[in-house]
Design a protein around this motif. Structure first.
Motif, PDB file in Angstrom:
ATOM      1  N   VAL A  24     -60.352 -31.283 -75.442  1.00  7.32           N
ATOM      2  CA  VAL A  24     -62.007 -31.022 -75.467  1.00  7.32           C
ATOM      3  C   VAL A  24     -62.236 -29.802 -76.269  1.00  7.32           C
ATOM      4  O   VAL A  24     -63.312 -29.794 -77.116  1.00  7.32           O
ATOM      5  CB  VAL A  24     -61.987 -30.586 -73.905  1.00  7.32           C
ATOM      6  N   GLN A  59     -51.348 -37.586 -71.346  1.00  8.26           N
ATOM      7  CA  GLN A  59     -52.422 -37.748 -71.991  1.00  8.26           C
ATOM      8  C   GLN A  59     -52.617 -38.395 -73.176  1.00  8.26           C
ATOM      9  O   GLN A  59     -53.672 -39.318 -73.432  1.00  8.26           O
ATOM     10  CB  GLN A  59     -53.127 -36.365 -72.095  1.00  8.26           C
ATOM     11  N   GLY A 119     -56.877 -29.813 -65.826  1.00  6.06           N
ATOM     12  CA  GLY A 119     -57.366 -31.215 -65.801  1.00  6.06           C
ATOM     13  C   GLY A 119     -58.630 -31.263 -64.887  1.00  6.06           C
ATOM     14  O   GLY A 119     -59.619 -32.037 -65.110  1.00  6.06           O
ATOM     15  N   ARG A 145     -52.476 -42.313 -71.958  1.00  2.95           N
ATOM     16  CA  ARG A 145     -53.760 -42.179 -71.939  1.00  2.95           C
ATOM     17  C   ARG A 145     -54.579 -41.724 -70.380  1.00  2.95           C
ATOM     18  O   ARG A 145     -55.463 -42.351 -70.040  1.00  2.95           O
ATOM     19  CB  ARG A 145     -54.561 -43.369 -72.402  1.00  2.95           C
ATOM     20  N   PHE A 146     -53.786 -40.956 -69.780  1.00  2.00           N
ATOM     21  CA  PHE A 146     -54.410 -40.615 -68.545  1.00  2.00           C
ATOM     22  C   PHE A 146     -55.604 -39.634 -68.665  1.00  2.00           C
ATOM     23  O   PHE A 146     -55.476 -38.796 -69.747  1.00  2.00           O
ATOM     24  CB  PHE A 146     -53.311 -39.788 -67.615  1.00  2.00           C
ATOM     25  N   SER A 147     -56.495 -39.466 -67.984  1.00  2.00           N
ATOM     26  CA  SER A 147     -57.493 -38.737 -67.996  1.00  2.00           C
ATOM     27  C   SER A 147     -56.946 -37.139 -67.821  1.00  2.00           C
ATOM     28  O   SER A 147     -55.820 -37.066 -66.936  1.00  2.00           O
ATOM     29  CB  SER A 147     -58.662 -38.965 -66.923  1.00  2.00           C
ATOM     30  N   ALA A 148     -57.603 -36.089 -68.115  1.00  2.00           N
ATOM     31  CA  ALA A 148     -57.166 -34.795 -67.474  1.00  2.00           C
ATOM     32  C   ALA A 148     -57.225 -34.859 -66.119  1.00  2.00           C
ATOM     33  O   ALA A 148     -56.113 -33.927 -65.517  1.00  2.00           O
ATOM     34  CB  ALA A 148     -58.458 -33.830 -67.943  1.00  2.00           C
ATOM     35  N   LEU A 149     -57.927 -35.406 -65.322  1.00  2.00           N
ATOM     36  CA  LEU A 149     -57.743 -35.324 -63.750  1.00  2.00           C
ATOM     37  C   LEU A 149     -56.694 -36.059 -63.270  1.00  2.00           C
ATOM     38  O   LEU A 149     -55.909 -35.542 -62.364  1.00  2.00           O
ATOM     39  CB  LEU A 149     -59.315 -35.796 -63.214  1.00  2.00           C
ATOM     40  N   ARG A 150     -56.490 -37.119 -63.739  1.00  2.00           N
ATOM     41  CA  ARG A 150     -55.166 -37.863 -63.482  1.00  2.00           C
ATOM     42  C   ARG A 150     -54.073 -37.260 -63.805  1.00  2.00           C
ATOM     43  O   ARG A 150     -53.118 -37.261 -63.003  1.00  2.00           O
ATOM     44  CB  ARG A 150     -55.191 -39.374 -63.917  1.00  2.00           C
ATOM     45  N   THR A 151     -53.981 -36.453 -64.839  1.00  7.57           N
ATOM     46  CA  THR A 151     -52.869 -35.729 -65.417  1.00  7.57           C
ATOM     47  C   THR A 151     -52.519 -34.660 -64.337  1.00  7.57           C
ATOM     48  O   THR A 151     -51.366 -34.484 -63.729  1.00  7.57           O
ATOM     49  CB  THR A 151     -52.873 -35.083 -66.790  1.00  7.57           C
ATOM     50  N   THR A 162     -62.643 -32.138 -66.014  1.00  8.96           N
ATOM     51  CA  THR A 162     -63.112 -33.174 -65.363  1.00  8.96           C
ATOM     52  C   THR A 162     -64.334 -33.068 -64.408  1.00  8.96           C
ATOM     53  O   THR A 162     -65.395 -33.577 -64.597  1.00  8.96           O
ATOM     54  CB  THR A 162     -62.043 -33.966 -64.459  1.00  8.96           C
ATOM     55  N   THR A 183     -53.989 -28.589 -71.509  1.00  2.56           N
ATOM     56  CA  THR A 183     -54.838 -29.522 -70.771  1.00  2.56           C
ATOM     57  C   THR A 183     -56.265 -29.440 -71.526  1.00  2.56           C
ATOM     58  O   THR A 183     -56.880 -30.658 -71.630  1.00  2.56           O
ATOM     59  CB  THR A 183     -54.833 -29.427 -69.401  1.00  2.56           C
TER      60      THR A 183
END
Length: 473
Positions: free
Chosen positions: A36, A298, A156, A302-308, A160, A32
């Motif tokens: 970054v 992701q 995630g 294109r989900f954010s790490a938090l939404r993942t 975030t 995840t």
């Protein structure tokens, strides 16, 4: 069991649970955070691969030797030194300032993790009575599985929320308090010393086994980055040849009265033999599923790490519920409970593929919560009882010998799963590629359910555990 004996058993077991939690979460949490890490350290494609694979490769190659070293030097000493090394390596990972430094730190972390993992079956065997061991193995397996599923979620959230402004470094530094706690518990409660008759290291066997595992797992890992090439085929053939040489050498050692590195006669037990096949396939499927979903959410959606992490949370919760209920289900329906559980997982993965197809990739998290939860439930029902059932036919001495062998089988499954994932999916980060990979996982999971029926039904062996007493109550 006296109060003191119970405290020693639970303290030793607690150290094992913390260690497996750290080992397994470090397999999946990095994936995840990898985007970054890549951006900050400027990691090349090859370095990205080795940040992930270097840990697993080192872990798998050292397990057999680490198990024998534990029998020679003492499980307590080996566990303590390994836990200290793992904690220090986690600190090194968290302080790394270049991609190559992080790769090296991850390899050291993998070696140290193997040193801990290779002692745990022997520790559990010595800490609990025979009738309580299946329950302890179930809790241990549930902790390992939960940690593997928690990795992407926690990764995630950490990336975030960025606690203390540490960025990706926090995913490694979080091991420090856990490592210190594991060391403290083991130092106080773990008393398992060297084996009464210390076996020799079997250096030749260790070298051949390590070389065979390295060539096989390196070929599988490198093919993920470069695609399958003829050189990888040569590596695999060489690994198989060395594997055959290792088997012949170990048999000759046993016939000559020596102590082999691996007790090949363990596979004479049907439960252990069939269970080893199931474990290999299951770990491959589980690893492929976690990585596929992470990349799908992701990179494709294109989900954010938090939404993942939020999207994967129902899966982890479902697996936890399945793990809790699995003893009751196994006591009532035996092996059919495991077979149904993994097939249930495959069914809901197939439903997810249909949803992606109909919606062209549009995902409503509230709508998919139920199916994701049910898929996780199936994994919990299958994965948690599998290890105690496959070990139920072995004696305490046999289970001590299985300390390095079983985790090695699991790691081979992980690597094979990633290699297949690479061949079918990694080189095409598209919605179609995602659905193809998930469809293959669904079909394989249902097939695994059928294969599970070959396991011997050992409810009689497990019948004296707290599982059956809870059901009877």
């Amino acid at each position: 069991m006296t109060r003191r004996e119970a405290a020693v058993a639970l303290g030793s077991f607690g150290a094992c649970l913390i260690s497996v939690f750290m080992q397994m979460i470090d397999v999946t949490i990095v994936n995840t955070a990898l985007p970054v890490i890549t951006a900050e350290l400027g990691a090349s494609r090859s370095q990205q691969l080795w940040v992930v694979a270097g840990y697993s490769l080192a872990f798998a190659c050292v397990l057999l030797t680490a198990a024998r070293l534990g029998a020679i030097t003492g499980r307590r000493r080996m566990f303590l030194w390994s836990a200290a090394a793992f904690t220090a390596a986690s600190l090194w990972c968290g302080m790394s300032t270049s991609a190559m430094e992080l790769v090296l730190a991850r390899i050291v972390q993998g070696v140290a993790g193997a040193g801990m993992a290779a002692q745990t079956i022997a520790v559990i065997t010595s800490s609990f009575r025979r009738d309580h061991q299946p329950y302890a193995f179930a809790v241990y397996g549930a902790t390992a599985g939960f940690a593997g599923m928690l990795g992407p979620i926690l990764g995630g959230a950490m990336i975030t929320l960025d606690p203390f402004g540490l960025g990706w470094h926090v995913i490694f530094l979080m091991n420090l308090p856990l490592g210190v706690l594991a060391i403290g518990l083991a130092a106080k409660y773990l008393k398992l010393g060297p084996a009464p008759q210390r076996p020799p290291l079997d250096l030749r066997g260790a070298v051949v086994a390590t070389a065979a595992l390295f060539l096989l797992l390196f070929a599988l890992a490198d093919s993920q980055q470069a695609g399958w090439r003829p050189l990888h085929g040569i590596y695999v053939v060489a690994a198989l040849a060395l594997g055959g040489l290792f088997v012949a050498y170990e048999r000759a050692t046993r016939r000559g009265g020596g102590v082999a590195l691996v007790r090949l006669d363990l596979f004479g037990d049907k439960g252990f033999a069939v269970g080893s096949v199931l474990v290999t396939i299951f770990f491959g499927l589980f690893t492929a599923f976690v990585f596929t979903v992470s990349i799908l959410l992701q990179d494709v959606l294109r989900f954010s790490a938090l939404r993942t992490g939020i999207a994967m949370t129902p899966f982890a919760v479902g697996a936890g519920v399945g793990a809790v209920l699995s003893p009751i289900l196994v006591n009532r329906w035996g092996i059919r409970a495991l077979a149904t559980g993994v097939a249930f997982f495959g069914f809901w993965v197939a439903v997810g593929v249909g949803y992606l197809y109909v919606g062209s990739g549009a995902v409503n998290l509230a709508l998919v919560t139920g199916p994701v939860f049910l898929a996780g439930f199936g994994v919990g029902v299958f994965g948690v009882p599998l290890q105690p059932i496959m070990l139920a036919g072995l004696s305490d001495r046999d289970m001590d010998e299985a300390s390095g062998l079983l985790p090695t089988v699991e790691q081979i499954g992980n690597s094979v799963g990633l290699a297949v994932l690479s061949a079918l999916f990694f080189r095409a980060h598209t919605l179609t590629g995602s659905m193809t990979m998930l469809s293959a996982i669904a079909v394989a999971a249902i097939g695994l359910g059928v294969l599970t029926l070959a396991l011997p039904d050992r409810r009689a062996t497990l019948g004296a555990t707290p599982w059956s007493r809870a059901t009877a109550a």
